[in-house]
Design a protein around this motif. Structure first.
Motif, PDB file in Angstrom:
ATOM      1  N   PHE A 171     -12.883   8.762  -9.245  1.00 29.81           N
ATOM      2  CA  PHE A 171     -11.487   8.915 -10.002  1.00 29.81           C
ATOM      3  C   PHE A 171     -11.923   9.624 -11.462  1.00 29.81           C
ATOM      4  CE2 PHE A 171      -7.219   7.195  -9.509  1.00 29.81           C
ATOM      5  CZ  PHE A 171      -7.140   7.539  -8.240  1.00 29.81           C
TER       6      PHE A 171
ATOM      7  N   ARG B 135      -5.918  11.264  -1.077  1.00 27.50           N
ATOM      8  CA  ARG B 135      -6.745  10.309  -2.041  1.00 27.50           C
ATOM      9  C   ARG B 135      -6.283  10.718  -3.405  1.00 27.50           C
ATOM     10  NH1 ARG B 135     -12.655  11.358  -0.668  1.00 27.50           N
ATOM     11  NH2 ARG B 135     -11.729  13.468  -0.234  1.00 27.50           N
TER      12      ARG B 135
ATOM     13  N   SER C 106       0.856  -1.419  -0.013  1.00 26.76           N
ATOM     14  CA  SER C 106      -0.110   0.011   0.041  1.00 26.76           C
ATOM     15  C   SER C 106       0.890   1.237  -0.061  1.00 26.76           C
ATOM     16  CB  SER C 106      -0.913  -0.024   1.026  1.00 26.76           C
ATOM     17  OG  SER C 106      -1.446   1.102   1.186  1.00 26.76           O
TER      18      SER C 106
ATOM     19  N   GLY D 178      -5.559   2.181  -6.981  1.00 31.47           N
ATOM     20  CA  GLY D 178      -5.243   3.653  -7.273  1.00 31.47           C
ATOM     21  C   GLY D 178      -5.205   4.282  -8.597  1.00 31.47           C
TER      22      GLY D 178
ATOM     23  N   THR E 215      -4.890  12.463 -10.812  1.00 31.28           N
ATOM     24  CA  THR E 215      -6.075  12.005 -10.433  1.00 31.28           C
ATOM     25  C   THR E 215      -7.033  13.277  -9.786  1.00 31.28           C
ATOM     26  OG1 THR E 215      -5.082  12.184  -7.946  1.00 31.28           O
ATOM     27  CG2 THR E 215      -4.850  10.124  -9.063  1.00 31.28           C
TER      28      THR E 215
ATOM     29  N   TRP F  90      -6.014   4.134  -1.702  1.00 28.46           N
ATOM     30  CA  TRP F  90      -6.842   3.209  -2.161  1.00 28.46           C
ATOM     31  C   TRP F  90      -6.370   1.818  -2.198  1.00 28.46           C
ATOM     32  CZ3 TRP F  90     -11.115   5.672  -4.390  1.00 28.46           C
ATOM     33  CH2 TRP F  90     -10.834   7.224  -4.586  1.00 28.46           C
TER      34      TRP F  90
ATOM     35  N   LEU G 291      -8.733   0.400 -10.259  1.00 26.30           N
ATOM     36  CA  LEU G 291      -8.889   1.274  -9.084  1.00 26.30           C
ATOM     37  C   LEU G 291      -8.631   0.805  -7.817  1.00 26.30           C
ATOM     38  CD1 LEU G 291      -9.811   4.226  -8.567  1.00 26.30           C
ATOM     39  CD2 LEU G 291     -12.026   3.208  -8.411  1.00 26.30           C
ATOM     40  N   LYS G 292      -8.452  -0.440  -7.634  1.00 20.64           N
ATOM     41  CA  LYS G 292      -8.033  -1.144  -6.280  1.00 20.64           C
ATOM     42  C   LYS G 292      -6.641  -0.824  -5.971  1.00 20.64           C
ATOM     43  CE  LYS G 292     -11.186  -5.110  -6.611  1.00 20.64           C
ATOM     44  NZ  LYS G 292     -11.173  -6.446  -6.673  1.00 20.64           N
TER      45      LYS G 292
ATOM     46  N   ASN H 239      -0.804   4.181  -1.379  1.00 17.60           N
ATOM     47  CA  ASN H 239      -1.810   5.128  -1.489  1.00 17.60           C
ATOM     48  C   ASN H 239      -2.825   4.770  -0.863  1.00 17.60           C
ATOM     49  OD1 ASN H 239      -3.898   4.098  -3.595  1.00 17.60           O
ATOM     50  ND2 ASN H 239      -2.043   4.134  -4.580  1.00 17.60           N
TER      51      ASN H 239
END
Length: 279
Positions: free
Chosen positions: A214, A165, A23, A257, A171, A27, A254-255, A25
């Motif tokens: 997003f 985020r 991880s 980010g 983004t 998201w 998107l999982k 980020n």
């Protein structure tokens, strides 16, 4: 208003090894399951859409052990045939830079090197007409802005991101054409919001929901705008402005980010190619 599409040249990386193993980020959650075959299918839909729109798509071979390499936009910034390759902040992604350096050199780019300062490519650098909009706050260092200005020989406008985020500029902001952008004001510092209001008084602004979907991680050819289909408010605003939005489902990516723009690095060989009529 009728918008005019321009033929683009993109570099993409198939998500053959996509996963969320760490991880870096908000998201990313390694505890949540990921499905590589779904990510590949969604990515292939996007690549095929670009081809249908008349764009040219190159592919860089993915590398095992680099699950985020699908996010090609982060690999470099390319303007007028000059390629400034990323220097990633997180060690998980640092090995990607060598793959981009090799690709550009093998494909005839004469002015190519890796950035000296932390610089995450088109994740934080968006070409907007005569200037580069440059993000900082989470990934790219502000020192990198001056380096990029000197390398490309064009003005770089720094923008500070304040919401984790929206850790990359792409983004929180989309360049729609030379004069038009859409962005999420709350992602930026107060001074950066004032600057964006001054530069783009007619910008499209995103709601909380559209930003969280997003919706600003989008790609525009000047007429067609490919963006996450869940960003319904932005879809409506784009239509009102004469653009043709195309909804995309990149929910698996998107999982980690990332979405449409994250998967798409634009290769600008020189002056913008001539306009063409779209679909």
């Amino acid at each position: 208003m009728r918008r005019t599409a321009t033929r683009r040249h993109y570099l993409m990386v198939r998500p053959t090894y996509f996963d969320v193993e760490y991880s870096i980020n908000p998201w990313m959650d390694p505890k949540k399951p990921t499905f590589t075959e779904v990510a590949v299918a969604q990515w292939e839909w996007l690549r095929n859409l670009y081809l249908e729109l008349g764009h040219r798509v190159e592919q860089l071979q993915p590398r095992s052990g680099l699950p985020d390499m699908v996010f090609a936009a982060n690999g470099a910034t390319v303007v007028n045939g000059q390629a400034l390759v990323a220097r990633f902040r997180h060690t998980h992604r640092c090995p990607e830079s060598a793959a981009y350096l090799r690709w550009f050199r093998e494909h005839g780019y004469r002015n190519v090197r890796q950035a000296r300062w932390i610089n995450e490519g088109e994740g934080d650098y968006l070409l907007a007409g005569p200037r580069l909009l440059a993000g900082s706050g989470f990934r790219t260092n502000t020192e990198a802005h001056l380096e990029s200005q000197e390398f490309f020989g064009m003005p770089v406008v720094g923008l500070t991101l304040v919401d984790p985020r929206y850790y990359h500029l792409d983004t929180a902001l989309t360049v729609l054409d030379h004069d038009t952008v859409m962005y999420y004001p709350k992602a930026f510092s107060a001074s950066s919001r004032r600057l964006l209001e001054e530069l783009y008084p007619d910008a499209i602004t995103a709601s909380d929901d559209d930003a969280a979907a997003f919706g600003l991680n989008a790609v525009s050819d000047g007429r067609h705008v490919v963006l996450p289909q869940a960003a319904t408010g932005l879809v409506g605003q784009l239509r009102e402005r004469g653009f043709e939005p195309i909804g995309a489902d990149l929910s698996e990516l998107l999982k980690a980010g990332g979405s449409v723009k994250c998967c798409t690095l634009e290769l600008r060989a020189g002056q913008t190619e001539g306009p063409r009529h779209g679909r």
